[in-house]
Design a protein around this motif. Sequence first.
Motif, PDB file in Angstrom:
ATOM      1  N   GLU A  77       0.844  -1.181   0.170  1.00  0.00           N
ATOM      2  CA  GLU A  77      -0.095   0.034   0.129  1.00  0.00           C
ATOM      3  C   GLU A  77       0.927   1.231   0.009  1.00  0.00           C
ATOM      4  N   LYS A  78       2.106   1.261   0.499  1.00  0.00           N
ATOM      5  CA  LYS A  78       3.057   2.393   0.567  1.00  0.00           C
ATOM      6  C   LYS A  78       3.535   2.559  -0.949  1.00  0.00           C
ATOM      7  N   ARG A  79       4.072   1.376  -1.394  1.00  0.00           N
ATOM      8  CA  ARG A  79       4.359   1.526  -2.675  1.00  0.00           C
ATOM      9  C   ARG A  79       3.609   2.004  -3.803  1.00  0.00           C
ATOM     10  N   ARG A  80       2.392   1.861  -3.491  1.00  0.00           N
ATOM     11  CA  ARG A  80       1.181   2.146  -4.539  1.00  0.00           C
ATOM     12  C   ARG A  80       0.320   3.447  -4.136  1.00  0.00           C
ATOM     13  N   HIS A  81       1.164   4.115  -3.251  1.00  0.00           N
ATOM     14  CA  HIS A  81       0.441   5.389  -2.588  1.00  0.00           C
ATOM     15  C   HIS A  81       1.447   6.609  -3.029  1.00  0.00           C
ATOM     16  N   GLY A  82       0.702   7.662  -3.670  1.00  0.00           N
ATOM     17  CA  GLY A  82       1.613   8.777  -4.093  1.00  0.00           C
ATOM     18  C   GLY A  82       0.517   9.735  -4.652  1.00  0.00           C
ATOM     19  N   ALA A  83       0.718  11.208  -4.194  1.00  0.00           N
ATOM     20  CA  ALA A  83      -0.330  12.173  -4.648  1.00  0.00           C
ATOM     21  C   ALA A  83      -0.454  12.291  -6.138  1.00  0.00           C
ATOM     22  N   CYS A 117       1.978  10.423  -8.508  1.00  0.00           N
ATOM     23  CA  CYS A 117       2.510   9.099  -8.992  1.00  0.00           C
ATOM     24  C   CYS A 117       3.296   8.405  -7.959  1.00  0.00           C
ATOM     25  N   SER A 118       2.808   7.003  -7.959  1.00  0.00           N
ATOM     26  CA  SER A 118       3.446   6.360  -6.791  1.00  0.00           C
ATOM     27  C   SER A 118       4.864   5.476  -7.292  1.00  0.00           C
ATOM     28  N   LEU A 119       5.285   5.115  -6.243  1.00  0.00           N
ATOM     29  CA  LEU A 119       6.790   4.202  -6.576  1.00  0.00           C
ATOM     30  C   LEU A 119       6.372   3.041  -7.450  1.00  0.00           C
ATOM     31  N   HIS A 120       5.309   2.557  -7.137  1.00  0.00           N
ATOM     32  CA  HIS A 120       5.056   1.294  -8.250  1.00  0.00           C
ATOM     33  C   HIS A 120       4.744   1.794  -9.405  1.00  0.00           C
ATOM     34  N   ASP A 121       4.049   3.025  -9.481  1.00  0.00           N
ATOM     35  CA  ASP A 121       3.745   3.339 -10.979  1.00  0.00           C
ATOM     36  C   ASP A 121       5.066   3.778 -11.461  1.00  0.00           C
ATOM     37  N   THR A 122       6.192   4.453 -10.950  1.00  0.00           N
ATOM     38  CA  THR A 122       7.171   4.814 -11.404  1.00  0.00           C
ATOM     39  C   THR A 122       8.124   3.678 -12.077  1.00  0.00           C
ATOM     40  N   LEU A 123       8.106   2.463 -11.018  1.00  0.00           N
ATOM     41  CA  LEU A 123       8.739   1.470 -11.423  1.00  0.00           C
ATOM     42  C   LEU A 123       8.321   0.582 -12.638  1.00  0.00           C
ATOM     43  N   LEU A 162       0.798  -4.569 -12.859  1.00  0.00           N
ATOM     44  CA  LEU A 162       1.491  -5.593 -12.203  1.00  0.00           C
ATOM     45  C   LEU A 162       1.405  -5.798 -10.915  1.00  0.00           C
ATOM     46  N   THR A 163       1.485  -6.807 -10.376  1.00  0.00           N
ATOM     47  CA  THR A 163       1.805  -7.015  -8.909  1.00  0.00           C
ATOM     48  C   THR A 163       3.289  -6.467  -8.861  1.00  0.00           C
ATOM     49  N   PHE A 164       3.828  -6.428  -7.952  1.00  0.00           N
ATOM     50  CA  PHE A 164       5.394  -5.983  -7.376  1.00  0.00           C
ATOM     51  C   PHE A 164       6.171  -7.161  -7.700  1.00  0.00           C
ATOM     52  N   GLU A 165       5.843  -8.214  -7.334  1.00  0.00           N
ATOM     53  CA  GLU A 165       6.575  -9.583  -7.779  1.00  0.00           C
ATOM     54  C   GLU A 165       6.561  -9.743  -9.199  1.00  0.00           C
ATOM     55  N   GLN A 166       5.539  -9.451  -9.927  1.00  0.00           N
ATOM     56  CA  GLN A 166       5.556  -9.755 -11.449  1.00  0.00           C
ATOM     57  C   GLN A 166       6.589  -8.312 -11.971  1.00  0.00           C
ATOM     58  N   LEU A 167       6.378  -7.157 -11.460  1.00  0.00           N
ATOM     59  CA  LEU A 167       7.089  -6.257 -11.872  1.00  0.00           C
ATOM     60  C   LEU A 167       8.700  -6.547 -11.719  1.00  0.00           C
ATOM     61  N   ASN A 182      19.274   7.275 -21.049  1.00  0.00           N
ATOM     62  CA  ASN A 182      18.947   8.646 -20.350  1.00  0.00           C
ATOM     63  C   ASN A 182      17.507   8.497 -19.633  1.00  0.00           C
ATOM     64  N   HIS A 183      16.746   7.769 -20.357  1.00  0.00           N
ATOM     65  CA  HIS A 183      15.301   7.589 -19.936  1.00  0.00           C
ATOM     66  C   HIS A 183      15.471   6.774 -18.693  1.00  0.00           C
ATOM     67  N   GLN A 184      16.291   5.578 -18.643  1.00  0.00           N
ATOM     68  CA  GLN A 184      16.426   4.928 -17.523  1.00  0.00           C
ATOM     69  C   GLN A 184      16.820   5.704 -16.214  1.00  0.00           C
ATOM     70  N   THR A 185      17.931   6.429 -16.536  1.00  0.00           N
ATOM     71  CA  THR A 185      18.651   7.394 -15.494  1.00  0.00           C
ATOM     72  C   THR A 185      17.504   8.473 -14.771  1.00  0.00           C
ATOM     73  N   HIS A 186      16.781   9.074 -15.698  1.00  0.00           N
ATOM     74  CA  HIS A 186      15.751   9.911 -15.242  1.00  0.00           C
ATOM     75  C   HIS A 186      14.630   9.076 -14.350  1.00  0.00           C
ATOM     76  N   TYR A 187      14.127   7.975 -14.747  1.00  0.00           N
ATOM     77  CA  TYR A 187      13.184   7.315 -13.872  1.00  0.00           C
ATOM     78  C   TYR A 187      13.700   6.610 -12.658  1.00  0.00           C
TER      79      TYR A 187
END
Length: 170
Positions: A31-37, A39-45, A76-81, A131-136
């Motif tokens: 729930e913390k990985r998926r929470h964000g005002a 964009c969440s950490l999960h969404d970013t990954l 995706l689930t975190f494990e799938q990701l 560069n895209h990888q570094t940014h995200y």
Amino acid sequence: MITPEYCRLFASYNAWFNERLFSLSAALPDEKRRHGASCSLHDTLQHLLWGDAHWVKQLVLFDGPEPSHLYPTQQLTFEQLRYQRKSLDNALLAWAAKVDMAFLDADASYLGSDGIKRVLTKSLWIVQMFNHQTHYRGQAATLLRQHGIDIGVTDIYWAPGAIRRETIPA
């Protein structure tokens, strides 16, 4: 513009940094990985995975097989990701191990989301991919810090194999 050694270094750095991000992210409840005002950490990954898969297909594989298993079409689930991230990093490492200057110097076309076809050297497109990888990854690192997790030093020269020699002062 770039060399095969550059590709190997960045593919290795990419895999090393991604493993760190996922290891540290695993310490957070889902729930913390998926929470964000915004964009969440999960969404970013997940965006990082999707973006890398997209660039790999367009810029590295070119006429190769469609890596459909790398394109997440749903949340995706975190494990799938994590599994798909590792698979993609392994594919990039395998590609980098055999890339040569002829490949990097060749032209490649790319149809952007704006409908414009662009032709540049493959080496410039590869720089864009890294560069895209570094940014995200930077965004993901910031989100981890906001959760109180210190990711430590992320400079490229700390990646395994980056330092050729080290001299310790007397």
